[in-house]
Write a protein that holds these residues in place. Sequence first.
Motif, PDB file in Angstrom:
ATOM      1  N   GLY A  38       0.709  -1.266   0.036  1.00  0.00           N
ATOM      2  CA  GLY A  38       0.106   0.022   0.034  1.00  0.00           C
ATOM      3  C   GLY A  38       1.015   1.280   0.030  1.00  0.00           C
ATOM      4  N   ASN A  39       1.970   1.448   0.799  1.00  0.00           N
ATOM      5  CA  ASN A  39       2.754   2.351   1.010  1.00  0.00           C
ATOM      6  C   ASN A  39       3.623   2.646  -0.644  1.00  0.00           C
ATOM      7  N   MET A  40       3.991   1.406  -1.354  1.00  0.00           N
ATOM      8  CA  MET A  40       4.316   1.546  -2.404  1.00  0.00           C
ATOM      9  C   MET A  40       3.644   2.048  -3.450  1.00  0.00           C
ATOM     10  N   ILE A  41       2.166   1.771  -3.514  1.00  0.00           N
ATOM     11  CA  ILE A  41       1.142   2.363  -4.485  1.00  0.00           C
ATOM     12  C   ILE A  41       1.077   3.703  -4.396  1.00  0.00           C
ATOM     13  N   THR A  42       0.949   4.276  -2.876  1.00  0.00           N
ATOM     14  CA  THR A  42       0.943   5.460  -2.567  1.00  0.00           C
ATOM     15  C   THR A  42       2.143   6.150  -3.085  1.00  0.00           C
ATOM     16  N   HIS A  43       3.348   5.627  -2.926  1.00  0.00           N
ATOM     17  CA  HIS A  43       4.642   6.414  -3.519  1.00  0.00           C
ATOM     18  C   HIS A  43       4.524   6.688  -4.913  1.00  0.00           C
ATOM     19  N   VAL A  44       4.072   5.518  -5.622  1.00  0.00           N
ATOM     20  CA  VAL A  44       4.015   5.554  -7.141  1.00  0.00           C
ATOM     21  C   VAL A  44       3.145   6.588  -7.469  1.00  0.00           C
ATOM     22  N   VAL A  49       2.225  10.593 -10.714  1.00  0.00           N
ATOM     23  CA  VAL A  49       0.970  10.987 -11.375  1.00  0.00           C
ATOM     24  C   VAL A  49       0.801  12.684 -10.998  1.00  0.00           C
ATOM     25  N   ALA A  50       0.139  13.188 -12.119  1.00  0.00           N
ATOM     26  CA  ALA A  50      -0.110  14.623 -11.892  1.00  0.00           C
ATOM     27  C   ALA A  50      -0.942  14.766 -10.742  1.00  0.00           C
ATOM     28  N   ALA A  51      -0.874  15.869  -9.899  1.00  0.00           N
ATOM     29  CA  ALA A  51      -1.541  16.017  -8.809  1.00  0.00           C
ATOM     30  C   ALA A  51      -3.073  16.048  -8.874  1.00  0.00           C
ATOM     31  N   GLU A  52      -3.497  16.646  -9.931  1.00  0.00           N
ATOM     32  CA  GLU A  52      -5.044  16.795 -10.127  1.00  0.00           C
ATOM     33  C   GLU A  52      -5.510  15.246 -10.641  1.00  0.00           C
ATOM     34  N   GLN A  53      -4.745  14.344 -10.917  1.00  0.00           N
ATOM     35  CA  GLN A  53      -5.377  12.894 -11.354  1.00  0.00           C
ATOM     36  C   GLN A  53      -5.136  12.081 -10.133  1.00  0.00           C
ATOM     37  N   ARG A  54      -4.408  12.329  -9.283  1.00  0.00           N
ATOM     38  CA  ARG A  54      -4.056  11.352  -8.330  1.00  0.00           C
ATOM     39  C   ARG A  54      -5.412  10.813  -7.478  1.00  0.00           C
ATOM     40  N   THR A  56      -8.469  10.451  -8.558  1.00  0.00           N
ATOM     41  CA  THR A  56      -9.216   9.654  -9.518  1.00  0.00           C
ATOM     42  C   THR A  56      -8.544   8.190  -9.821  1.00  0.00           C
ATOM     43  N   LEU A  57      -7.086   8.531  -9.797  1.00  0.00           N
ATOM     44  CA  LEU A  57      -6.512   7.197 -10.259  1.00  0.00           C
ATOM     45  C   LEU A  57      -6.332   6.281  -8.771  1.00  0.00           C
ATOM     46  N   ALA A  58      -6.309   6.647  -7.644  1.00  0.00           N
ATOM     47  CA  ALA A  58      -6.557   6.013  -6.614  1.00  0.00           C
ATOM     48  C   ALA A  58      -7.826   5.428  -6.349  1.00  0.00           C
ATOM     49  N   ARG A  59      -8.922   5.987  -6.622  1.00  0.00           N
ATOM     50  CA  ARG A  59     -10.281   5.494  -6.904  1.00  0.00           C
ATOM     51  C   ARG A  59     -10.316   4.533  -7.778  1.00  0.00           C
ATOM     52  N   SER A  60      -9.932   4.621  -8.913  1.00  0.00           N
ATOM     53  CA  SER A  60     -10.096   3.581  -9.901  1.00  0.00           C
ATOM     54  C   SER A  60      -9.481   2.253  -9.445  1.00  0.00           C
ATOM     55  N   PHE A  61      -8.191   2.616  -8.719  1.00  0.00           N
ATOM     56  CA  PHE A  61      -7.180   1.293  -8.442  1.00  0.00           C
ATOM     57  C   PHE A  61      -7.887   0.495  -7.258  1.00  0.00           C
ATOM     58  N   GLY A  62      -8.592   1.339  -6.404  1.00  0.00           N
ATOM     59  CA  GLY A  62      -9.487   0.915  -5.481  1.00  0.00           C
ATOM     60  C   GLY A  62     -10.505   0.050  -5.961  1.00  0.00           C
ATOM     61  N   GLU A  63     -11.335   0.472  -6.779  1.00  0.00           N
ATOM     62  CA  GLU A  63     -12.551   0.008  -7.485  1.00  0.00           C
ATOM     63  C   GLU A  63     -12.063  -1.549  -8.081  1.00  0.00           C
ATOM     64  N   ALA A  64     -10.918  -1.464  -8.814  1.00  0.00           N
ATOM     65  CA  ALA A  64     -10.192  -2.580  -9.608  1.00  0.00           C
ATOM     66  C   ALA A  64      -9.986  -3.604  -8.573  1.00  0.00           C
TER      67      ALA A  64
END
Length: 75
Positions: A38-44, A49-54, A56-64
């Motif tokens: 989880g810490n690695m994912i947060t770091h990546v 990832v651009a700040a304005e997309q973080r 959204t990407l985290a939400r999509s990752f969680g759903e996946a």
Amino acid sequence: MPQSSRYSDEQVETLLAELAAVLEKHRTPTDLSLMVLGNMITHVINTSVAAEQRKTLARSFGEALLSSVREPDTH
């Protein structure tokens, strides 16, 4: 429906095997493995990832992640 990827199955499987080998080498318990991954994912996300997309990407990752977790068989 499976999602297509620009990465080969071989690339994914190789990295997965190497990451699993590191966790096994250190006899890492499940909770620590999840914490580290989880810490690695947060770091990546925070560094690649651009700040304005973080979010959204985290939400999509969680759903996946949720959609990939298997339910127990109820037979």
